[in-house]
Scaffold this motif. Structure first.
Motif, PDB file in Angstrom:
ATOM      1  N   VAL B  99       0.806  -1.227   0.000  1.00 46.80           N
ATOM      2  CA  VAL B  99       0.000   0.000   0.000  1.00 46.80           C
ATOM      3  C   VAL B  99       0.836   1.273   0.000  1.00 46.80           C
ATOM      4  O   VAL B  99       0.283   2.361  -0.093  1.00 46.80           O
ATOM      5  N   VAL B 119      -5.147  -5.737   0.967  1.00 48.44           N
ATOM      6  CA  VAL B 119      -4.127  -6.587   0.353  1.00 48.44           C
ATOM      7  C   VAL B 119      -4.632  -8.022   0.261  1.00 48.44           C
ATOM      8  O   VAL B 119      -4.430  -8.703  -0.744  1.00 48.44           O
ATOM      9  N   LEU B 122      -7.030  -8.221  -2.616  1.00 48.89           N
ATOM     10  CA  LEU B 122      -6.309  -8.166  -3.882  1.00 48.89           C
ATOM     11  C   LEU B 122      -5.653  -9.514  -4.172  1.00 48.89           C
ATOM     12  O   LEU B 122      -5.693 -10.014  -5.295  1.00 48.89           O
ATOM     13  N   LYS B 151       2.005  -5.197  -5.612  1.00 51.09           N
ATOM     14  CA  LYS B 151       2.208  -3.754  -5.507  1.00 51.09           C
ATOM     15  C   LYS B 151       1.708  -3.061  -6.767  1.00 51.09           C
ATOM     16  O   LYS B 151       1.024  -2.033  -6.717  1.00 51.09           O
ATOM     17  N   TYR B 154      -2.008  -3.263  -7.150  1.00 45.99           N
ATOM     18  CA  TYR B 154      -2.647  -2.344  -6.220  1.00 45.99           C
ATOM     19  C   TYR B 154      -2.683  -0.933  -6.802  1.00 45.99           C
ATOM     20  O   TYR B 154      -3.580  -0.151  -6.518  1.00 45.99           O
TER      21      TYR B 154
END
Lengths: 309, 507
Positions: B99, B119, B122, B151, B154
């Motif tokens: 994040v 997370v 995801l 990452k 995201y």
């Protein structure tokens, strides 16, 4: 020696007052470590803070302008070193040592230019930091002595340790600041302006050093002595190592140094040679570092043995 | 058309890295870009990711021209890159890493619980299992790569660049990775895969672009090309298939008995290593990097004290001898890290070609260097090994990786010692240089010397070694004769497969 509760309270009080200047500077060191900067200019920023707060004090007679002058001069020293290190990619050790040498010499020189004196400057018109009297507390035995004669900056130093802990570990900007130190490349790759964070941090660390210096020249006593910091900026580097750059860890390690300084001061009134009592804080530094090293080695060895079984 | 890079050119001084390069990428497609080192594929990706500016040429996203001044511009347009060297915060948690810079917050404060939940969500959506609370340093490499991918997801990237993603992975992790890429493309993500491992291209890519010398040589569907065609296009000439004569094995040159090393915490422990190297053979130590190969070689080379065991080199007992004594007794060593141990990057080529021999005639007498001899020797090595260099006196660091490695190999092989240890001698260098070094190793073997080859590249081991040891978690896990073992079996042993089930990336 008389180890009455009152004597212990005096010693504890002295420990607090000896701790706070180092604590401010060590927090500065810890912040710099957190953004992967080795700031050795703490000493120079501290001595600048001590000197210029006295200068402002003499000319304005205002306590808070003096504190501000100390803070700003500390920021100027660290900001300049930070600029050289972060933007001009100078060696942190060389730039920092240069700043320290320069500030030690410059304050001595300016002392003779401005105040026309060598070694020490004090003046009846100088005001000291106000002492906070906690209502009701001063009359309680032991506790009253413990908290007597503390300035706002003392409370600020301890408060800052807690605040910085919350900032670093609970807030978003603190999270990003730590990220810069853990892996500057990664932070940069994600669009964080690493250099800006570093410069801001080192400049803020200068503010803390300036306050620490101000506390030296306007706290317990109100005067400026040549080399008034007597290596506290370097002791802070050791305290930072021992405290592992954690605000609360640093609080403990500074307490230890403050205590050894207080003991050193207390023993001045005994039969011991002053050279010996003066050296106590420095000897304590070396012993603490050795003990810390042995402890970490021991832990490593334990881990190694655990690995084999 | 999702992405079109049109006629991109980029020069660094006299070197043209990209010459009128054009590529196209469709939605949901996996496009492989292959080429040797220096072919210009990294430069092209740096331009796409905003790390470099092209001298000329345009980038269009969804038929709209875009200009990227920095990576954050590219990220804002949905382009993400999984770098070869992971960009992670090791002492922070998985969630914190994912994040970073898009944290959910409550005022000034981090909302850890919400971040972790995001997370987790995801990771489920893209079938990339992770523990959001795990600390990154404790995660194996394959998992760290997965964190890098998360990452990027995201950040809502729809184009993901993978830069040599399999270079650091174990064979099993590579399989996982290829599956992941396939899944992502099915979920509508578009992928650019930079690699020089052609079988990965064949396994996963839809289309492939071959680059050489800064230019696009070919662009085709993977179904319409072949391994042979691609490698021919990459190198620009046919790579001869090597035929090795059966080894003429002689007396033992290097004998290791019962070598053990208790490592520092977090490092590998060596357990009771026995191995033998004889005249006229190349013996391989296969294994995934980090299973104790480096430690073993450091012990053998005298760079690391060990706790137990005996080492005989060419008839001399060199147990616990110093590095200098061991070299004198007949060991040459091409170390695994060419800049940390193999050479002095700031020194000149001539100095690097000399080092180790400076105390002996004809290079010096009574402590005075004979520079004529030194330079002649360096020139001889540089010429003989085809090191591409401008001058004897340029810095080692200014050579490309392949050329630096050639010079180090030349120096060590020129010592004509009975035993040569070569560690990852071709890691990260191009096919041409690799072929050359392999040829030199075989020649040394054919002259009756012994070569101990440590490599995590299975194909290199299979191609060159007469005998193969497999190393796993600090033990020699198996010994095989050339031709009697296939890649699959070796791969299994490399993961400790003979002792317990292979571990997945999740551990």
């Amino acid at each position: 020696m008389n180890l009455s509760p009152e004597y212990l309270a005096v010693l504890a009080n002295s420990t607090i007052r000896m701790t706070t200047p180092i604590l401010l500077v060590t927090l500065a060191a810890a912040l710099c470590t957190r953004v992967k900067l080795f700031n050795i200019a703490l000493e120079g920023a501290m001595i600048a803070g001590a000197f210029f707060s006295i200068v402002a004090n003499y000319y304005t007679g205002s306590v808070w302008l003096s504190v501000a002058a100390g803070a700003v001069s500390g920021m100027a020293v660290c900001g300049l070193v930070g600029f050289c290190v972060v933007h001009l990619k100078a060696s942190a050790v060389v730039a920092g040592l240069a700043a320290n040498t320069l500030m030690t010499a410059a304050t001595t020189y300016l002392l003779s230019i401005i105040f026309n004196t060598k070694g020490v400057f004090t003046h009846p018109s100088l005001v000291s930091l106000p002492k906070i009297t906690l209502p009701g507390v001063s009359r309680i035995p032991f506790i009253g002595t413990l908290f007597s004669g503390l300035t706002p900056l003392d409370y600020l130093a301890f408060g800052l340790a807690g605040l910085l802990y919350v900032f670093l570990y609970k807030t978003v900007p603190g999270f990003r600041l730590r990220a810069v130190g853990i892996n500057p490349e990664a932070a940069r790759s994600l669009g964080t302006p690493v250099e800006r964070w570093q410069l801001l941090t080192i400049t803020f660390s200068g503010l803390l050093c300036g306050l620490g210096g101000c506390l030296l020249s306007m706290g317990t006593v109100t005067l400026f002595i040549q080399n008034i910091t007597s290596g506290r900026g370097y002791i802070a580097l050791a305290a930072n190592t021992l405290g592992q750059s954690h605000p609360l860890g640093v609080l403990l390690s500074c307490g230890f140094f403050g205590f050894s300084q207080a003991v050193g001061n207390a023993l001045q009134n005994t039969a011991l040679k002053t050279q010996m009592t003066f050296s106590i804080p420095y000897a304590a530094t070396i012993i603490a570092l050795i003990a810390f090293h042995l402890y970490t080695q021991h832990k490593k060895k334990k881990a190694k043995e655990a690995l084999l079984h | 058309m999702l992405l079109r890079m049109h006629q991109i050119s980029k020069s660094y001084g006299p070197v043209t890295a990209n010459d009128q390069v054009s590529i196209e990428l469709h939605k949901g497609e996996i496009l492989a870009i292959v080429g040797e080192n220096g072919a210009g594929k990294s430069t092209l990706m740096k331009i796409l990711y905003g790390l470099e500016q092209p001298d000329s040429g345009t980038i269009c996203l969804n038929d709209r021209q875009v200009v990227f001044h920095r990576p954050s511009d590219a990220m804002a347009q949905g382009i993400g890159m999984v770098q070869q060297h992971f960009m992670l915060f090791g002492s922070m948690t998985v969630a914190e890493n994912v994040v970073y810079r898009k944290e959910t917050r409550k005022g000034l404060f981090m909302d850890h619980r919400r971040n972790q939940a995001l997370v987790r969500e995801l990771s489920q959506r893209y079938h990339l299992p992770v523990d959001p609370q795990a600390v990154v340093d404790d995660c194996p490499v394959g998992l760290q790569q997965r964190i890098e991918i998360l990452k990027i997801l995201y950040q809502d990237a729809h184009i993901i660049i993978f830069d040599e993603p399999s270079a650091v992975l174990t064979p099993l992790e590579v399989e996982d990775l290829l599956k992941t890429m396939d899944q992502l493309s099915r979920l509508g993500k578009s992928i650019i895969l930079i690699t020089h491992k052609l079988h990965e291209v064949m396994a996963v890519a839809h289309r492939v672009v071959v680059m050489r010398d800064g230019r696009v040589i070919s662009a085709s569907d993977t179904s319409e090309t072949s391994l042979e065609k691609m490698s021919y296009e990459m190198v620009g000439r046919q790579i001869p298939t090597r035929r090795m004569t059966p080894p003429a094995v002689g007396n033992p040159l290097l004998e290791v008995a019962g070598l053990s090393l208790k490592g520092e915490p977090g490092t590998i422990t060596l357990h009771d290593i026995h191995l033998q190297l004889r005249q006229g053979e190349i013996v391989g130590i296969a294994g995934v990097s980090g299973n104790g190969q480096s430690e073993l070689i450091r012990c053998l080379a005298g760079l690391q004290a060990y706790d137990a065991g005996q080492v005989m080199l060419n008839g001399t007992d060199v147990t616990r001898a110093s590095a200098g004594t061991i070299r004198e007794a007949g060991l040459a060593h091409i170390p695994e890290d060419r800049y940390a141990w193999g050479s002095a990057p700031a020194a000149t080529l001539a100095e690097n070609a000399l080092v180790g021999a400076e105390g002996r005639p004809p290079f010096s007498r009574r402590g005075i260097l004979n520079l004529r001899q030194v330079n002649a020797h360096a020139a001889h090595l540089i010429q003989g090994y085809g090191v591409k260099a401008a001058s004897l006196f340029q810095q080692m660091a200014s050579l490309s990786g392949g050329n630096a490695q050639k010079l180090i190999a030349a120096r060590e092989i020129a010592r004509k010692t009975p035993v040569l240890i070569a560690c990852e001698p071709t890691r990260g260098i191009d096919i041409g240089a690799m072929e050359y070094i392999h040829g030199q190793l075989i020649e040394k073997r054919d002259q009756g010397d012994g070569v101990l080859l440590v490599s995590s590249e299975l194909s290199e081991i299979m191609d060159l070694c007469d005998r193969i040891y497999v190393m796993f978690e600090g033990r020699l896990n198996g010994e095989f004769i050339r031709g009697e073992v296939d890649e699959k079996t070796l791969g299994l042993y490399m993961l400790g497969g003979n002792r317990h089930a292979p571990q997945t990336a999740l551990g």
